[in-house]
Motif scaffolding. Structure first.
Motif, PDB file in Angstrom:
ATOM      1  N   SER A  81      52.569  52.546  54.543  1.00 26.33           N
ATOM      2  CA  SER A  81      51.848  53.636  54.119  1.00 26.33           C
ATOM      3  C   SER A  81      51.624  54.344  55.552  1.00 26.33           C
ATOM      4  O   SER A  81      51.612  53.935  56.535  1.00 26.33           O
ATOM      5  N   ILE A  82      51.764  55.779  55.195  1.00 28.46           N
ATOM      6  CA  ILE A  82      51.588  56.448  56.308  1.00 28.46           C
ATOM      7  C   ILE A  82      49.854  56.690  56.770  1.00 28.46           C
ATOM      8  O   ILE A  82      49.296  57.267  55.906  1.00 28.46           O
ATOM      9  N   THR A  83      49.583  56.236  57.770  1.00 24.32           N
ATOM     10  CA  THR A  83      48.089  56.385  58.199  1.00 24.32           C
ATOM     11  C   THR A  83      47.384  57.185  59.071  1.00 24.32           C
ATOM     12  O   THR A  83      46.535  57.474  59.587  1.00 24.32           O
ATOM     13  N   GLU A  84      48.918  57.596  60.049  1.00 25.28           N
ATOM     14  CA  GLU A  84      48.515  58.378  61.194  1.00 25.28           C
ATOM     15  C   GLU A  84      48.681  59.824  60.956  1.00 25.28           C
ATOM     16  O   GLU A  84      49.446  60.269  60.092  1.00 25.28           O
TER      17      GLU A  84
END
Lengths: 110, 477
Positions: A81-84
């Motif tokens: 998942s995109i966390t940045e």
């Protein structure tokens, strides 16, 4: 592992050793600038490390799985998942040179 | 002297994850420079990589699809080299123990099957991009791509011609898209190929010295680059020289390869296990779960299309070229209720011609599988003839609505009522007394002329079978 970078020679007493040219080559690959004096020091100390490895090589390791990591753990996997989020401004504030969102570096010629 | 070409390929497949292999930054293509490069991708001190589970899953999926050994334990290593678009000074890759071991892929060239060995496939991170346009004498670096997950698939040197190399690449390209692990976009660099090419006298066992052709981004260029390189090497040897082991770049404008790196900086990557990443251990249940998620693979689908739908090898090949195409065809068969062969002709023939002409992907086709089914139903129930159906398809392609709307609006409904067809036939016969006389005198091939005239007079709407039947009756009398 450093060994694969070299044509290390074997001395008459059975120990592998490095000469100054080997050290110059490794230093270049690692982009390290060594003075003449440091070259002598590193030639000796790296050869001593190879000597230690020789000693270890003498141990019979038949049937032992090579160790890839000193700690007996396995890799943790994270979910995809995109966390940045975009922090470009902050990161580029400390960069020596930026333009049009790019980091600028001395010209690279292929 | 007769020469034999030896080719091995290394393909970098960009995996279709959402985030990077070791960080939570997005891998979306085309973002503003460096807006998707987080501190891990920038190699700031003190950061640690954390492996993306989906990338491992996709690698295993590929491995299972090519019948490869999956290594339950694989190791990440550092490949050390300096380049500004690689901020860490090393690329995290796999060296001694890759995730995927030996497998194979079967290709077909000129109807002959050949098994190409796959040596291994390993996970690694991509580097960033260097932009060499002049920024006041400096180079611009975009690190958005840095850390994008790649699967590097290494083949055995099993290919013996540029055609075999292209067949292998196309097969691999089709496979990774079927598996939905890569979008296969060669222009955007999602599927990149390096070719190791050498030549040897026919019959010689030892390989010749090879040259590596880098980053060629279309199937056509790969074929041309290999062909050029083979010619070049033969020329070098035949004129008494020796092939040098080196990296060469293909120039598609001049259609030549040229040397890229000198030997002085010979690859000396000093691989060692990355201390930041302990061994990756995948248990049996993980691998079994991936196995259960495998779709029907292209070869199996092709065989099924040939057996179940009685399609020709050619049609089955066209209709299974992508999962979307196969899905489209199967939807048309089941929704329209027409014979599979007819559905195949419409999808692989008529529709594909439109798709190719306007360079549209089947998944974006303005004529959906439902719409084409609607059209084929109207042929089946005799509302329109096959010929009129082509006009309807043309109108559907232009966005004029679905088949029924167009048939209704343009008054294309086939005339199937004998009472309406008879007067048309009578008129045609009345207007062609000499042909009628000739026909009756034994010139039976004139029958086709009458059919043509009737179809013309009815603007193609008369039901051909009925026209035949009534004509025969009238002329026979």
């Amino acid at each position: 592992m450093v060994i694969c970078a070299l044509q290390a020679s074997t001395r008459p007493d059975g120990f592998m050793s490095l000469d100054r040219d080997d050290v110059i080559k490794i230093a270049h690959l690692a982009r390290l600038e060594l003075s003449e004096q440091e070259l002598d020091v590193y030639t000796q100390s790296l050869s001593r490390i190879l000597g230690l490895i020789e000693q270890m090589n003498a141990v019979d390791t038949t049937g032992i799985v090579p160790m890839a990591h000193p700690r007996d753990v396995s890799l943790r996997l994270r979910e995809d998942s995109i966390t940045e989020t975009d922090q470009r401004e902050k990161y580029q504030a400390i960069a020596p040179a930026v333009e049009a969102g790019l980091y600028l570096v001395p010209r690279v010629i292929e | 002297m007769a020469w034999e070409t030896v080719i091995g390929l290394e393909v970098h497949v960009q995996l279709l994850t959402k985030s990077k292999i070791f960080s939570g930054a997005s891998i979306r293509y085309g973002a503003e420079p460096n807006t998707q490069a987080c501190i891990i991708d920038l190699a700031m001190p003190g950061v640690l990589p954390v492996m993306n589970k989906e990338a491992a899953r996709m690698a295993v999926k590929f491995g299972l699809a090519v019948g490869a050994e999956i290594n339950h334990r694989s190791i990440f290593a550092r490949k050390n080299y300096f380049y500004p678009d690689l901020p860490k000074g090393y690329q995290i890759s796999q060296y001694e123990l890759p995730i995927v071991g030996k497998g194979s892929l079967t290709i077909a060239v000129n109807d002959k099957e050949k098994v190409i060995g796959i040596t291994r496939a390993h996970l690694e991170e991509d580097a960033g991009k260097s932009l060499h346009e002049d920024f006041h004498g400096m180079t611009g670096i975009d690190l958005n791509r840095a850390g994008t997950p790649l699967l590097e698939i290494v083949s055995e040197p099993d290919m013996r011609s540029a055609q075999e190399a292209v067949a292998y690449l196309k097969k691999l390209h089709e496979l990774v898209r079927y598996l939905e692990i890569c979008d296969g976009n060669m222009q955007e660099g999602s599927f990149r190929c390096d070719a190791n090419v050498s030549v040897r006298p026919k019959g010689q066992k030892e390989f010749g010295t090879r040259a590596e052709l880098k980053n060629i981004n279309s199937f056509r260029f790969i074929e041309k680059a290999i062909e050029y390189e083979v010619e070049r090497q033969i020329d070098v040897i035949e004129s008494g020289g020796q092939v040098v082991q080196e990296t060469r770049l293909y120039d598609s404008v001049k259609d030549v390869t040229r040397s890229m790196r000198s030997k002085e900086e010979a690859n000396d990557y000093r691989y060692f296990p990355d201390p930041d990443l302990p061994p990756m251990e995948l248990d049996q249940s993980f691998i079994e779960a991936v196995a259960r998620s495998l779709p029907e693979l292209p070869d199996a689908k092709r065989r099924r299309f040939i057996n179940d739908y009685q399609l020709s090898d050619y049609d089955a090949g066209v209709l299974t070229a992508s999962r979307e195409m196969a899905q489209y065809f199967e939807t048309v068969v089941s929704e329209s209720g027409v014979e599979a062969k007819i559905a195949a002709n419409w999808v692989a023939g008529e529709l594909l011609a439109y798709l190719n002409k306007d360079a549209v992907d089947i998944k974006d086709s303005p004529v959906t599988a439902g719409m084409l089914s609607g059209l084929l139903k109207r042929i089946k129930d005799n509302t329109i003839s096959g010929k009129i159906a082509k006009d309807v398809l043309d109108a559907m392609w232009k966005g004029e609505g679905d088949a029924d709307v167009i048939i209704d609006k343009k008054g294309l409904k086939q005339i199937t009522d004998s009472a309406s067809i008879e007067p048309i036939i009578d008129e045609v016969l009345a207007n062609s007394p000499s042909q009628v006389a000739q026909y009756k005198a034994g010139q039976e091939k004139l029958f086709g002329y009458f059919v043509g005239q009737v179809m013309k007079a009815s603007k193609g709407k008369a039901n051909p079978a009925q026209v035949n039947q009534i004509l025969k009756k009238k002329l026979g009398a």
